[in-house]
Design a protein around this motif. Structure first.
Motif, PDB file in Angstrom:
ATOM      1  N   PHE A 261       0.953  -1.259  -0.148  1.00  0.00           N
ATOM      2  CA  PHE A 261      -0.002   0.006  -0.128  1.00  0.00           C
ATOM      3  C   PHE A 261       0.858   1.239   0.136  1.00  0.00           C
ATOM      4  N   TYR A 262       2.264   1.194   0.192  1.00  0.00           N
ATOM      5  CA  TYR A 262       3.115   2.304   0.382  1.00  0.00           C
ATOM      6  C   TYR A 262       2.962   3.172  -0.960  1.00  0.00           C
ATOM      7  N   GLU A 263       3.250   2.820  -2.119  1.00  0.00           N
ATOM      8  CA  GLU A 263       3.241   3.431  -3.341  1.00  0.00           C
ATOM      9  C   GLU A 263       1.879   3.992  -3.781  1.00  0.00           C
ATOM     10  N   PRO A 264       1.057   2.869  -3.628  1.00  0.00           N
ATOM     11  CA  PRO A 264      -0.359   3.428  -4.068  1.00  0.00           C
ATOM     12  C   PRO A 264      -1.103   4.638  -3.028  1.00  0.00           C
ATOM     13  N   SER A 265      -0.668   4.685  -1.929  1.00  0.00           N
ATOM     14  CA  SER A 265      -1.059   5.614  -0.984  1.00  0.00           C
ATOM     15  C   SER A 265      -0.422   7.067  -1.287  1.00  0.00           C
ATOM     16  N   LEU A 266       1.055   7.045  -1.806  1.00  0.00           N
ATOM     17  CA  LEU A 266       1.661   8.003  -2.266  1.00  0.00           C
ATOM     18  C   LEU A 266       0.952   8.711  -3.459  1.00  0.00           C
ATOM     19  N   MET A 267       0.813   7.802  -4.284  1.00  0.00           N
ATOM     20  CA  MET A 267       0.129   8.376  -5.593  1.00  0.00           C
ATOM     21  C   MET A 267      -1.427   8.881  -5.365  1.00  0.00           C
ATOM     22  N   MET A 268      -2.063   8.712  -4.299  1.00  0.00           N
ATOM     23  CA  MET A 268      -3.212   9.453  -3.982  1.00  0.00           C
ATOM     24  C   MET A 268      -3.207  10.911  -4.011  1.00  0.00           C
ATOM     25  N   PHE A 269      -2.110  11.632  -3.929  1.00  0.00           N
ATOM     26  CA  PHE A 269      -2.246  13.063  -4.063  1.00  0.00           C
ATOM     27  C   PHE A 269      -2.007  13.501  -5.397  1.00  0.00           C
ATOM     28  N   GLY A 270      -2.151  12.451  -6.424  1.00  0.00           N
ATOM     29  CA  GLY A 270      -2.281  12.880  -7.691  1.00  0.00           C
ATOM     30  C   GLY A 270      -0.795  13.025  -8.492  1.00  0.00           C
ATOM     31  N   PRO A 271      -0.759  13.281  -9.614  1.00  0.00           N
ATOM     32  CA  PRO A 271       0.411  13.332 -10.579  1.00  0.00           C
ATOM     33  C   PRO A 271       1.348  14.281  -9.855  1.00  0.00           C
ATOM     34  N   PRO A 272       2.681  14.441 -10.145  1.00  0.00           N
ATOM     35  CA  PRO A 272       3.417  15.661  -9.793  1.00  0.00           C
ATOM     36  C   PRO A 272       3.144  17.069 -10.364  1.00  0.00           C
ATOM     37  N   ASP A 273       3.557  18.034  -9.726  1.00  0.00           N
ATOM     38  CA  ASP A 273       2.819  19.170 -10.085  1.00  0.00           C
ATOM     39  C   ASP A 273       3.144  19.704 -11.526  1.00  0.00           C
ATOM     40  N   ASP A 274       4.221  19.265 -11.922  1.00  0.00           N
ATOM     41  CA  ASP A 274       4.592  19.598 -13.412  1.00  0.00           C
ATOM     42  C   ASP A 274       3.624  18.749 -14.336  1.00  0.00           C
ATOM     43  N   GLN A 275       2.765  17.648 -13.921  1.00  0.00           N
ATOM     44  CA  GLN A 275       2.072  17.192 -14.897  1.00  0.00           C
ATOM     45  C   GLN A 275       0.707  17.129 -14.217  1.00  0.00           C
ATOM     46  N   SER A 276       0.336  18.171 -13.611  1.00  0.00           N
ATOM     47  CA  SER A 276      -1.160  18.399 -13.218  1.00  0.00           C
ATOM     48  C   SER A 276      -1.761  19.553 -13.352  1.00  0.00           C
ATOM     49  N   PRO A 277      -2.171  19.550 -14.613  1.00  0.00           N
ATOM     50  CA  PRO A 277      -2.479  20.921 -15.457  1.00  0.00           C
ATOM     51  C   PRO A 277      -3.547  21.722 -14.802  1.00  0.00           C
ATOM     52  N   ASN A 278      -4.501  21.144 -13.887  1.00  0.00           N
ATOM     53  CA  ASN A 278      -5.591  21.790 -13.386  1.00  0.00           C
ATOM     54  C   ASN A 278      -5.451  22.285 -11.944  1.00  0.00           C
ATOM     55  N   SER A 279      -4.311  21.870 -11.636  1.00  0.00           N
ATOM     56  CA  SER A 279      -3.865  22.454 -10.159  1.00  0.00           C
ATOM     57  C   SER A 279      -3.900  23.818  -9.984  1.00  0.00           C
ATOM     58  N   ALA A 280      -3.037  24.441 -10.742  1.00  0.00           N
ATOM     59  CA  ALA A 280      -2.787  26.138 -10.737  1.00  0.00           C
ATOM     60  C   ALA A 280      -4.218  26.788 -10.743  1.00  0.00           C
TER      61      ALA A 280
END
Lengths: 96, 328
Positions: B206-225
């Protein structure tokens, strides 16, 4: 098969303890008032949050118009003499 | 009225005077860190983004009941069973708070429900992993609920009033979820060698899947801004992931176990945690519907809805009958 139920929306108010007012907690869908009350108990008082519940059909609530709020609430504007803090000359006088 | 109006309001490329006024009122409220309430004017993209985010969040709570409900009958003691039932009930409750908040934006409950049942809506991909054994109940509580809490606490200050209020309620109730998970792992880790191994294995999965719960890295998260500009989101995906990994790196020591990330360390110069590269291909694949349990989760949800149909019909019929006798 139809997914639609179109049960009315109810607003839920919870009195957290004796001596306090009922406060809006949220809303839920239920077919009738009895179910609304039971669902409200299950949904909003799972941890002893309340000693009394109100449920009201959302459509029965009359609200002020958000677009005309400035005009609607204009009357108290500029009437800070309605607050105790307006009266400075008596500052420092005990028990006043 | 005014059948000669050349264009419907809103269809015009040039915003009307009223729209400009409304937009600047909206901007001022956001700028003042105040809250937007249901009947306020709001830009359509804001409404759409929120409806999608809140309803996906609600769907996640509802689907999230499944991996744990599956273990209620097999919990190792009556106490654990009661705790698990309370947790699953909470998740149902959280789903309902959130659906109510989403509805204030103008989309009806039945439509939201339909979006989930027909597979048009997404939910958190973490719930498409299976819970194989009892130790997974521990890892889910500690890591999955832990990540959810890290994500949710800043949402209590989201600019949309009903969402923030629902999140306050959710966060208050959620804190026990993470603790009970941690204590399951603690009991196992202090048990036999085999039990300790079970706990470690669950953390490893569950370690990796839980870290991915926050969504893609900032530079690949176009809607975050845009979400941050609207103050729906208060911290970026990477900021939240950093905060979370820092917390669990310490907590795992208390468990006497390890995280499956040998080179995890805090870089003093960069002032950030360096963790292993996450498998984003897998993440995207699970989101697309190819995770271990996507089909099963949705089918179970549809089945539950089908099986409840007669209850809903009976309740509706009873309500209609009551109303008639009251009128008479």
């Amino acid at each position: 098969m139809s997914h639609k139920s179109n049960w009315p929306l109810w607003e839920v108010f919870v009195r957290s303890s004796r001596g306090l007012s009922h406060v809006h907690a949220g809303s839920l869908h239920a077919p009738d008032k009895e179910m609304a009350l039971r669902n409200a108990r299950d949904l909003y008082t799972r941890r002893n949050e309340g000693v009394s519940l109100w449920v009201v059909r959302s459509t029965d609530i009359i609200t002020s118009d958000p677009d005309s709020k400035d005009a609607f609430f204009e009357s108290p504007q500029g009437k800070d003499y309605r607050h105790a803090t307006y009266y400075k000359a008596s500052e420092g006088v005990k028990h006043l | 009225m005014a059948p000669t109006t050349p264009q419907e309001p809103g269809l015009s490329a040039v915003p009307s005077y009223e729209e400009q006024q409304s937009q600047s009122r909206f901007d001022a409220l956001i700028g003042d860190d105040s809250r937007i309430e249901p009947r306020d004017w709001m830009p359509e993209p804001y409404r759409k983004t929120l409806t999608r985010q809140i309803s996906q969040h609600a769907h996640s709570e509802i689907i999230g009941m499944q991996p744990e409900a599956n273990w209620i009958t097999r919990a190792p003691s009556l106490k654990r069973k009661s705790i698990l039932m309370a947790k699953v009930q909470d998740e149902a409750g959280h789903g309902l708070y959130l659906y109510s908040a989403a509805e204030t934006l103008g989309t009806e409950r039945d439509e939201l429900n339909d979006q989930l049942l027909t597979g048009r809506a997404k939910y958190s991909s973490i719930f498409n992993y299976t819970a194989r054994n009892w130790a997974d109940m521990g890892a889910i509580g500690w890591l999955v609920d832990g990540a959810a809490i890290a994500n949710q606490v800043p949402l209590c200050r989201a600019s949309y009033g009903p969402y923030g209020r629902a999140m306050v309620r959710v966060c208050k109730e959620e804190s026990f979820h993470q603790r009970q998970g941690f204590e399951i792992l603690l009991s196992l880790s202090r048990g036999t060698e085999k039990q300790k191994q079970m706990a470690q294995d669950a953390i490893n999965r569950f370690y990796e899947p839980s870290l991915m719960m926050f969504g893609p890295p900032d530079d690949q998260s176009p809607n975050s801004a845009q979400s941050m500009a609207w103050k729906i989101k208060r911290f970026s995906n990477d900021e939240l992931r950093q905060r979370f990994v820092g917390m669990i790196a310490e907590q795992v020591k208390v468990l006497g176990l390890t995280l499956p990330d040998e080179n995890l360390h805090f870089d003093e110069e960069k002032k950030q945690w360096i963790h292993k590269d996450l498998n984003w291909d897998e993440f995207m694949n699970v989101i697309k519907g190819n995770g271990p349990a996507n089909a099963q989760r949705l089918e179970r949800r549809r089945e539950a809805h089908r099986e409840g149909a007669w209850v809903r019909e009976a309740a509706t019929a009873y309500a209609a009958k009551q109303e008639q006798s009251e009128v008479a």
